[in-house]
Each structure stands twice: as structure tokens, then as C-alpha cells.
Scaffold this motif. Structure first.
Motif, PDB file in Angstrom:
ATOM      1  N   UNK A 380       6.100  10.032  -4.159  1.00  0.00           N
ATOM      2  CA  UNK A 380       5.074   8.991  -4.168  1.00  0.00           C
ATOM      3  C   UNK A 380       5.131   8.112  -5.420  1.00  0.00           C
ATOM      4  N   UNK A 381       5.309   8.668  -6.635  1.00  0.00           N
ATOM      5  CA  UNK A 381       5.384   7.783  -7.811  1.00  0.00           C
ATOM      6  C   UNK A 381       6.512   6.762  -7.710  1.00  0.00           C
ATOM      7  N   UNK A 382       7.656   7.169  -7.142  1.00  0.00           N
ATOM      8  CA  UNK A 382       8.765   6.227  -6.983  1.00  0.00           C
ATOM      9  C   UNK A 382       8.424   5.162  -5.951  1.00  0.00           C
ATOM     10  N   UNK A 383       7.683   5.543  -4.922  1.00  0.00           N
ATOM     11  CA  UNK A 383       7.229   4.563  -3.936  1.00  0.00           C
ATOM     12  C   UNK A 383       6.300   3.553  -4.600  1.00  0.00           C
ATOM     13  N   UNK A 384       5.361   4.075  -5.392  1.00  0.00           N
ATOM     14  CA  UNK A 384       4.386   3.196  -6.027  1.00  0.00           C
ATOM     15  C   UNK A 384       5.032   2.285  -7.071  1.00  0.00           C
ATOM     16  N   UNK A 385       6.156   2.701  -7.623  1.00  0.00           N
ATOM     17  CA  UNK A 385       6.821   1.875  -8.629  1.00  0.00           C
ATOM     18  C   UNK A 385       7.363   0.593  -8.024  1.00  0.00           C
ATOM     19  N   UNK A 386       7.624   0.602  -6.708  1.00  0.00           N
ATOM     20  CA  UNK A 386       8.179  -0.597  -6.074  1.00  0.00           C
ATOM     21  C   UNK A 386       7.203  -1.217  -5.081  1.00  0.00           C
ATOM     22  N   UNK A 387       6.023  -0.601  -4.899  1.00  0.00           N
ATOM     23  CA  UNK A 387       5.092  -1.067  -3.874  1.00  0.00           C
ATOM     24  C   UNK A 387       4.421  -2.367  -4.281  1.00  0.00           C
ATOM     25  N   UNK A 388       4.217  -3.221  -3.288  1.00  0.00           N
ATOM     26  CA  UNK A 388       3.442  -4.447  -3.463  1.00  0.00           C
ATOM     27  C   UNK A 388       2.205  -4.301  -2.602  1.00  0.00           C
ATOM     28  N   UNK A 389       1.120  -3.845  -3.200  1.00  0.00           N
ATOM     29  CA  UNK A 389      -0.105  -3.608  -2.448  1.00  0.00           C
ATOM     30  C   UNK A 389      -1.071  -4.749  -2.735  1.00  0.00           C
ATOM     31  N   UNK A 390      -1.057  -5.717  -1.861  1.00  0.00           N
ATOM     32  CA  UNK A 390      -1.796  -6.963  -2.066  1.00  0.00           C
ATOM     33  C   UNK A 390      -3.303  -6.717  -2.122  1.00  0.00           C
ATOM     34  N   UNK A 391      -3.928  -7.294  -3.125  1.00  0.00           N
ATOM     35  CA  UNK A 391      -5.384  -7.302  -3.186  1.00  0.00           C
ATOM     36  C   UNK A 391      -6.016  -6.031  -3.696  1.00  0.00           C
ATOM     37  N   UNK A 392      -5.232  -5.095  -4.196  1.00  0.00           N
ATOM     38  CA  UNK A 392      -5.815  -3.826  -4.648  1.00  0.00           C
ATOM     39  C   UNK A 392      -6.293  -3.931  -6.085  1.00  0.00           C
ATOM     40  N   UNK A 393      -7.321  -3.167  -6.394  1.00  0.00           N
ATOM     41  CA  UNK A 393      -7.796  -3.106  -7.771  1.00  0.00           C
ATOM     42  C   UNK A 393      -6.746  -2.422  -8.636  1.00  0.00           C
TER      43      UNK A 393
END
Length: 485
Positions: A380-393
Motif C-alpha cells: 500500500x505505501x508504494x501504491x500511495x507514493x504514485x497515487x493521484x487521489x483528486x480532491x482528498x485532504x
């Protein structure tokens, strides 16, 4: 991975890339050191003196958990509680020795965790230590059952991940022929898959300790440090790069924070208080789900996940959202008997279009789930390192709502010599990891199947959760009618 609003720059830094960005980096060599200090047992005694131990990098998922713990060391959501009811003439000395056998066999039970000077998380693997089983007795008429109190038997209410032990046991005698073995541990130690292994092997070691005949010990198993080394190597592979590219594309422009209708206003201060609902549904319902899944050419997991996704989409009023699902992450057979925190959490992206037929939406949800599962090895941390989660705090965890399957039966056959053993799974103590999490355990041999719903009480009212559960169960019961449309 619990949700929150802005709760301070320290935690936000971790979620915005400090811990996640380290996931794909190659970490340095193993270091050996010597430490001599006593380990206090659950009853306050001394269990052993530490000798040379090994310091190795922590796996990616645990790196995030360690930083989370440091944000709030008093977080009781870091604890896991379970119990075994043992009926028959119990040999307490043999049981205590069998617990020590487990500690000696699995490095994960004698590992501590900390953040090093560079901000990276490391694990220290210690030599075997001797389990001390605190024993108390209660009046048989009191019948406390298998539900332990948080501090029963002198067991700690809080663990320090830098100090052993991070797991301890106590035993309550109820008369002469019934005992409750309680276990409290830090959730860093292992996942649900591992808990099945530990119960099975405890029964085996107890049988060896009480038998006059020679019985073979379990075959050697791969240790958790080997899985960690495998993960670090894989993170630098071409296959991992392909999977990372999938997650980058898959999550690009994903929807904003998921909020269900009727939820409370999130406070700026993160809280972990929660409740749990348990439902036992008849096998006939499971048979209906299986028949509907077969007609739709999906698995029961895919179908139940899809029905839940449809409900969440309606309650959130959004057409693009994420639901998390926990996966075993044990594709390699050599890690099937490894004890450790190997499970991974995947963010599954769902797109909902009310104009599409119901069957089309179900197929899209199931297909998106299957896509994510094909790349489950990426932490999951590697996923989050490249994730583009639009509009998130900034600082918000990737998912607020989870839906998972536990394929292993909730109640395993546990062959303790001369005893009847029954596992009491996931004893709940009022703390949760996610805002809303649903876990399904399929039935064994035609029995009932279970539905466990855990929710954060600072986010959801009891009545709202009860309504969601009721609606979900009704939708499952009406699946064959829906499939026919």
C-alpha cells in the motif's frame, strides 16, 4: 489507515509521502548487535536475557503502521485480542512449554520495531524467550465464558513496539475441565492468516509435550525476515515497475473522500473508538449467493463485494470512489506457513453509472476488483507514493470503507491431545482501524457464514450502521431476483 481530517503536520507528512515514498527504495545491509536487558513477562517476572539480535528493515506496510503508532502511542487499535476455550483435563505446564515452542519457531513473535535515525522503520529480531503463563481461577458458577477483560490476568493494556514481549497469554481455570486461554498482542506481529497457523501449531506442540510417543515437529518454515527480503528484492524488479504503472493509471483522478449519507461530522482529532456487529447467516443464503454468482460468471467474493459497492455508491451519492479490500498477499507457496504481517490493503476503484443496467454495474465492479487483485503484491505505501487521489485532504488515508473475505473457516479443527478446543475469533475491545469495515467468512461444510461489521463511533451512528447492514442483507437475499432482471 483510519480516516481523519487535518490532524497535524507530523502525521500528514507520513501520508503525503515520507513513509510511502520509502517503499520502493533499496534499504541497507543487516546489522548485528548485542543488547543485555531483561524482558518483563505479563505477570511482571523475568523471561530471559537478550543476546545477539539482528536488525533488518521493516516491510513497507509495517513502516506506515510504525509511524502511525508514533503519532499516538496510546492507540488501543494497535491491539489484537483472541481466546481459546479448552475443555478437558489440561496440562498447564505442557501448554506453557508449547507457547515457548511457538516463540522459538517464529521470529515474528520475538521481534520489536522502531524508527531509526534516518526516519526508516526497522525490526529487531531477538533470540527465543520463555513464555510465562499467568493462571487464575474463577468460580465455575461465574461462567465468564471466552470474553476476556482488557487487562485480565495481569495482561498489559498497552504495548511498546520497541520492547518485548509484544504478545502475552493468560489462562483462566473454570472448574477442573474448562479453561480459557487469552491472547493479547500488538497488531504488528501478524495477520489473520498467521493466526490460523499459530493456533494449529500450538495444538501440535501441546500434543508433542503431552505425548509419551515420539511425534515429529512441524517442518521448517520460512521466517518473516525472508519475506521482507523477498519484498525488497521484488520492489526493484521489472514486474513491480509494471504493477506500479498499473496503480498509477488505475488511481489517476480517483474520487474524493468517501462520506456516507448520515455520517457524523469528522473531528480534527483522530479517534479510534468503535463498535462491532456480528451476524450469522444461514447456509441457504450462501447457496443463493453462489447460484447468483455462477449465473453472473463471477465468484461469490466478487458478487458480495459488488453488491456492497452498489450500496456504498448510493449512500455516498458519488459516481467515483474507493473501497479497500485486504488480501493475503501469499502467492509464493514458501510463505504459506510464515507468521508475520504479510497481508496487504488494496484500494479498489469503483465507477457507478445509474443509467447502466444492474448487471452491467455488477460486472464493472467485479472487473475492477479483479484488476486490483492482479497487482496485490504492491505494498500500500508504494501504491500511495504514485497515487493521484483528486480532491482528498492532505494526510487522509487512501480508503475509509473496506470489504474483505476471510476464506479460512472462523472455527478451525484444533487437535489438542485429550482436549476439545474452540477458537473465539477477533474479540472486540472498542477500537477500530477503519471508518467502516465489513468482513465475510464463508461457511465450512454447509454451516452458517458470518458477517462482521466494525465501525468508528465518532463517524457513524449505531442506527445508521444497523440500517446499512439490514439493507445489505436484504440485497443479498434478493440476488436471484435481481440477476433475473
Amino acid at each position: 489507515m483510519d480516516p481523519e481530517e487535518n490532524i497535524g503536520s507530523r502525521r500528514n507528512k507520513h501520508w503525503s509521502g515520507h513513509a510511502a515514498g520509502r517503499a520502493a527504495a533499496k534499504i541497507g545491509e543487516h546489522i548485528a548487535f548485542t543488547e543485555r536487558s531483561p524482558i518483563p513477562g505479563p505477570a511482571g517476572g523475568l523471561e530471559c536475557i537478550l543476546h545477539p539480535a539482528s536488525i533488518v528493515p521493516a516491510p513497507s506496510n509495517l513502516e506506515v503502521l510504525i509511524h502511525e503508532h508514533n503519532y499516538d502511542p496510546a492507540d488501543t487499535a494497535d491491539q489484537a485480542h483472541s481466546a481459546l476455550v479448552l475443555k478437558g483435563r489440561l496440562d498447564v505446564v505442557a501448554l506453557e512449554a508449547a507457547l515457548s515452542d511457538l516463540v522459538a519457531r517464529h521470529e515474528a513473535l520475538r521481534t520489536t520495531y522502531r524508527v531509526d535515525a534516518n526516519g526508516g522503520a526497522v525490526q529487531t529480531i531477538h533470540p527465543p524467550w520463555t513464555a510465562i503463563l499467568h493462571v487464575d481461577k474463577v468460580d465455575a458458577g461465574a461462567r465468564p465464558g471466552a470474553t476476556p477483560a482488557p487487562a485480565a490476568g495481569g495482561m498489559p493494556v498497552q504495548f511498546d513496539p520497541e520492547k518485548l514481549p509484544l504478545i502475552c497469554w493468560s489462562l483462566t481455570e473454570i472448574g477442573d475441565t474448562e479453561h480459557v486461554l487469552r491472547q493479547v498482542e500488538h497488531r504488528f506481529l501478524h495477520d489473520e492468516w498467521s493466526s490460523k497457523i499459530l493456533k494449529r501449531e500450538l495444538a501440535h506442540f501441546y500434543t508433542i509435550r503431552t505425548s509419551a510417543k515420539h511425534r515429529p515437529s512441524p517442518p521448517d518454515c520460512s521466517q518473516f525476515r525472508k519475506f521482507c527480503a523477498h519484498e525488497r528484492h521484488w520492489l526493484n524488479s521489472h514486474a513491480c515497475k509494471k504493477s506500479i504503472n498499473f496503480w498509477r493509471d488505475y488511481l489517476r483522478g480517483a474520487g474524493a473522500l468517501l462520506e456516507l449519507r448520515g455520517a457524523k461530522h469528522r473531528s480534527a482529532k483522530k479517534t479510534f473508538g468503535g463498535k462491532q456487529r456480528r451476524l450469522s447467516l444461514p447456509y441457504s443464503n450462501w447457496a443463493l449467493i453462489g447460484a447468483a454468482a455462477e449465473r453472473l460468471r463471477v465468484t461469490p467474493f466478487q458478487l458480495m463485494f459488488s453488491v456492497f459497492s452498489e450500496l456504498v455508491g448510493e449512500l455516498s451519492g458519488t459516481s467515483d470512489f474507493l473501497i479497500g479490500t485486504e488480501v493475503a498477499n501469499r502467492a509464493q507457496s514458501e510463505f504459506h506457513d510464515t507468521v508475520g504481517m504479510i497481508a496487504n490493503l488494496l484500494p479498489v476503484r469503483l465507477r457507478r453509472d445509474e443509467g447502466e443496467p444492474w448487471r452491467t454495474r455488477m460486472a464493472k465492479y467485479a472487473g475492477s476488483l479483479q484488476q486490483a487483485l492482479a497487482h496485490e503484491a504492491v505494498p500500500l505505501p508504494a501504491i500511495m507514493a504514485v497515487a493521484d487521489l483528486h480532491g482528498r485532504r492532505v494526510g487522509t488515508p487512501p480508503v475509509q470503507v473496506c470489504f474483505s473475505f476471510h476464506r479460512a473457516p472462523a472455527r478451525d479443527e484444533l487437535p489438542f491431545a485429550g482436549l476439545n478446543a474452540e477458537a473465539v475469533e477477533q474479540v472486540h475491545y472498542g477500537s477500530v482501524k477503519h471508518e467502516l469495515a465489513v468482513t465475510v467468512t464463508p461457511p465450512a461444510a454447509g454451516g452458517d457464514f458470518s458477517l462482521v461489521v466494525a465501525y468508528n463511533t465518532s463517524v457513524y451512528y449505531d442506527a445508521i450502521v444497523d440500517a446499512v447492514i439490514g439493507d445489505y442483507v436484504r440485497r443479498l437475499a434478493a440476488l436471484n431476483e435481481a440477476v433475473g432482471r
